[in-house]
Write an enzyme that holds these catalytic residues in place. Structure first.
Site, PDB file in Angstrom:
ATOM      1  N   ASP A  11     -40.165  45.154  -4.749  1.00  0.00           N
ATOM      2  CA  ASP A  11     -41.743  45.041  -3.446  1.00  0.00           C
ATOM      3  C   ASP A  11     -42.951  45.035  -5.067  1.00  0.00           C
ATOM      4  OD1 ASP A  11     -40.593  48.199  -4.567  1.00  0.00           O
ATOM      5  OD2 ASP A  11     -42.620  48.669  -3.402  1.00  0.00           O
ATOM      6  N   ASP A  16     -40.734  47.879 -10.517  1.00  0.00           N
ATOM      7  CA  ASP A  16     -39.344  46.565  -9.737  1.00  0.00           C
ATOM      8  C   ASP A  16     -40.152  45.490 -11.562  1.00  0.00           C
ATOM      9  OD1 ASP A  16     -41.069  47.909  -7.635  1.00  0.00           O
ATOM     10  OD2 ASP A  16     -39.220  46.621  -6.889  1.00  0.00           O
ATOM     11  N   ILE A 127     -34.996  46.852  -4.352  1.00  0.00           N
ATOM     12  CA  ILE A 127     -35.651  47.729  -5.334  1.00  0.00           C
ATOM     13  C   ILE A 127     -36.923  48.175  -4.095  1.00  0.00           C
ATOM     14  CG2 ILE A 127     -34.452  48.038  -7.601  1.00  0.00           C
ATOM     15  CD1 ILE A 127     -36.496  45.556  -8.168  1.00  0.00           C
ATOM     16  N   ASP A 246     -36.538  51.922 -10.755  1.00  0.00           N
ATOM     17  CA  ASP A 246     -35.397  50.543 -10.291  1.00  0.00           C
ATOM     18  C   ASP A 246     -34.885  49.762 -11.295  1.00  0.00           C
ATOM     19  OD1 ASP A 246     -37.258  50.828  -8.065  1.00  0.00           O
ATOM     20  OD2 ASP A 246     -38.510  48.916  -8.004  1.00  0.00           O
TER      21      ASP A 246
HETATM   22 CA   LIG Z   1     -40.002  48.860  -6.230  1.00  0.00          CA
END
Ligand SMILES: [Ca+2]
Ligand SMILES: [Ca+2]
Ligand SMILES: [Ca+2]
Ligand SMILES: [Ca+2]
Lengths: 320, 320, 320, 320
Positions: A11, A16, A127, A246
């Site tokens: 996301d 990320d 993640i 992440d």
């Molecule tokens: Ca994330």
């Protein structure tokens, strides 16, 4: 060398971005697909951010799939207080990207197809909220059985929340508790989680981070740019070190030995609470005599993690 | 010496017995009343057990009050797997007692009256579910303001449960979550809690306990008798040491310095969860900017605790 | 004539005022006590309002008791949108009263004492949240068994709410769901409820009400004064007739035959819902094979009700 | 004649069989697909039952799709007390079918594809839990906007349950509350629901049903065979007439005028209750000022319904 075949469900989101950059820089990893889900920001922003990251990392050939626009039970709460409206701090000067590069196949369908084509060979890295995986499971009850393993950023080991309203849950699980419940109960493959408490207990020296922020390769400049705003939050929270969510999950997926302490436990997700909705609840003393469904990573070899992450920003780090 | 005036609200229970024995043996404590509540066993058993303990300790003059027979929301679940049907392991040979010694005044009314007569001077020790205290609060909204302080066995700091069904809550809070909620939100006096996790993290050497079990005073024999069955449970759970719940709370009430690590935090109670109903939820990073309502004891000076508890069973320990 | 001995537990409130006026006007009723609880407004306002009503009705000799200041689980939501800040529409010119007339004994204690002194003879009329009754039950598990019967304004038969936020519960039950749960499950005496749906289905001609509003006795003037603001709400809601809550409960308590249709059913209260917290849930087809614990009044002899209520405002109506 | 294009999403199930038989017999309907979902029984049984019904009705050319094997939040509770283990009362002598006829495309994907190919023209008939539709919505947020309308068997208007454990919810919504929530909040097309209370309030003469049960066409014999066991349940429940669930929904989908009384209302689904989880909660007095999202059918033209249903079993009823 046999590369680890990865699907990254994200996301993106600042961390990320770090995770994807790490995966792309690793010679031992092959990223088959990046799937996008609503979480830190809306899924369309996530898609755009992933394309930006792939552009910076010179891996625009990796297919990107749009997934669920909402949690199963929609609530409309993103993490914009941390990641900005667009998930990457609303910065100017990030790369322009062509949204037509997003695949037309839905992320959950693509997951199922790719996993079916590579039975037992895919490591699924989660993640973001687990909505895409939950839908993949409803499309195909055997989805998880066809995975090699799954590594998840999310959940709790000590009822410690990271949601602004003071609840007892971790963001990814809190964002879609039903999806997290489905994944823990039904995925059936080996699952490792990296919980919010593990994030807090495995922090990194600010000095080390500063050295990375001062590197002047294009990837490093992108990285320091998107990190800037969020570091103010860390200041406000007075964390003793830099906390990595992440990217640690990517590291765990590629090198299991980076986990220096863990526990195997039966864990589920509270769906009904007012403060604890989305909390991962572990039967840590096995009072219910249920077999473990998850390995919870507790301690990380931080030297190894720093080495792996630093190498992303060196000139020759690209695995392409 | 100024003695600390105590009301002990208990659901005796094995460790309640230990706690009461400790309080009665202390020259720095004056026990004004013992109030009984349903919890480990039904309130009538609790009353009988308290009379037995007072008999053994030669303090039958202390008034004992019967309180609530049920949690606010009744569920009928006691802790008989650990404390036996009668709360003291259903043993033969325990002292016969005269139940007419139980006062006719209800525990919650007595609490209010005694606290009103000793404004600002009473330390309330809560080592059972908090139903009696909750009712005292509804009878008198100022009840807590008239206390000196309150020390509570109960609640969580890390979402770790001790209920057989694998839920994420501690027994006393889980038994009556609404009462625990009322107490944390409304009592207003300084509150210290000793959580289940703190119990687990402050265990005691088995050897030390064995020495106490081998003492041959009448109090020590009573103590080793009622402990015997429960020790099997500790074996089954494979605890590294002996875990002390209720007596630690008495020690904290009498000597604050026995707490070597604590945190001040805003904490509340989850009422709506399926697995986490009764879980104490702490805003440990103060994300909600609410002033602390509780001090959570985390670490105990175990040497001091062992010294205090051992002295109960020496010949001259009685404060009478 | 044998008078029905009443305790009226109220949160006056406009319709509580109507109910009390009706009870006081009845020659077949003897009001032993009026107990006050937080609900439509704070309990201190309720106490003042009851004294005002007793003043107007020339019954200031009836003892009034202050009860719980909050629901068991406090939320601070009163019904001020309907009853005004002070519970009687914040009007000027209402009688001044001496708050020292409020008894020092707590309402729940007084209930228990009076019921104990009149075993099997008291009809308890509950026209507010059930907090006082719940506390009376925790003070004395036999409280209900010593009652003759209990008539309650509250609960649902069809999941229809009257809370502004669109939830599925009736105000009195929603205000203190745990108390309502305790009463339905534990009171043990015959219980009749008059639900919100029954209120809606038993409305009264506006013309009839207007005639009462035009009567010029002092009681009638007081009545029309306090009704005025709330009638605007009825207009806004476009009710076809005037809906009567609390006075109907008094009528049922005094004349059971006024209920022309009812059902005996096992009913409980939803405690865990987000929208339905406080909803009375009835096993109307008895799928669980549990004996009924409540008679739900469904239809009222409206002519009789109108006759009873009209007579309050005639010159000779006073039972004194 | 312009035929109404239908997708029937079912969990057949006895009354699903009736519904499908009705749809297939109608000259004004074209069944494009039948999609199967877990509910009354497991989805594989549902698929088999649908093939049996198509075989009996000589419509084996209609494509059948297997959908979700579980509710979003799995619980494993089917309605076998009523429909038998296999959903059609575990009878011998029902037609053998070839399970290879089940399409390989997942029901939710097929729904999306067919609706995309027939934008604005499809009436979706939902006579099972709403899991397939929920997944279709997460695969395509615009799924509902591309429908003509949706008619649903399910939900409540009066908090009346039909689950054996006495809860306050209707079976289809209770089976997958999250899916029902998603559909009501997000489908966006015109939705009509036929609630459990509407079923109870629109019952049919036993004599009329008996006449149908005595017809000797092959379809009628199949129908009377599968109905036999369930009629014992109706006897046990002492229903005054025969209650029709799913076929009424088909009738509403084809002839809107069969609904003689309805209300437009904003309705949602309780997800958090213990007794009311899955209950449809309607803001029937529009206290929240939210626009209606559903038309709730309340009264049915029963003569028309009987005429429509009877005609299924006449010799020339087939639309093929
Ligand atoms: Ca994330
Ligand atoms: Ca205890
Ligand atoms: Ca009232
Ligand atoms: Ca069905």
């Amino acid at each position: 060398m046999d590369k680890t075949k990865l699907i990254i469900d994200c996301d993106a989101g600042i961390d990320d971005a770090q995770a994807i950059m790490l995966a792309l820089a690793r010679p031992d990893a092959e990223v088959l697909a990046i799937t996008c889900v609503s979480g830190n920001t809306e899924v369309d922003h996530v898609c755009r951010n992933v394309l930006r990251i792939l552009t910076i990392c010179d891996h625009i050939e990796i297919p990107v799939y749009r997934g669920c626009t909402k949690a199963l039970v929609d609530h409309g709460k993103h993490a914009k207080f941390y990641h900005g409206l667009d998930g990457l701090c609303d910065l100017k000067g990030l790369p322009e990207v062509d949204m037509n590069l997003i695949q037309t196949e839905h992320a959950s369908c693509a997951m199922n197809r790719i996993v079916g084509e590579n039975q037992g060979k895919i490591t699924l890295i989660c993640i973001g909220p687990l909505t895409n995986v939950a839908v993949a499971l409803r499309l195909n009850p055997d989805f998880g059985k066809q995975l090699k393993k799954c590594v998840i950023m999310g959940g709790n080991t000590e009822g410690q929340g990271n949601i602004e309203d003071g609840s007892a849950a971790e963001f990814n699980f809190h964002f879609d508790p039903e999806a997290a419940y489905m994944v823990l109960h039904e995925l059936s493959c080996p699952i490792t989680t990296f919980s919010w408490e593990a994030v807090l207990q495995n922090q990194y020296p600010w000095d080390w981070l500063k050295r990375i922020l001062n590197i002047k390769t294009s990837k490093a400049i992108f990285h320091s740019t998107i990190l800037r705003t969020s570091l103010d939050k860390h200041n406000e929270w007075q964390f003793p070190g830099y906390s990595f969510c992440d990217p640690t999950v990517v590291a765990i997926a590629l090198k299991e030995t980076i986990v220096t302490k863990s526990r195997d436990v039966f864990a589920t997700v509270e769906l009904q609470g007012r403060l604890s909705r989305g909390q991962m609840v572990s039967d840590s003393r096995n009072l219910q005599k249920t077999p473990p469904n998850v390995k919870q990573a507790l301690e990380i070899d931080r030297d190894l993690m720093m080495e792996m992450f630093s190498s992303v920003f060196e000139e020759r780090s690209d695995s392409k």
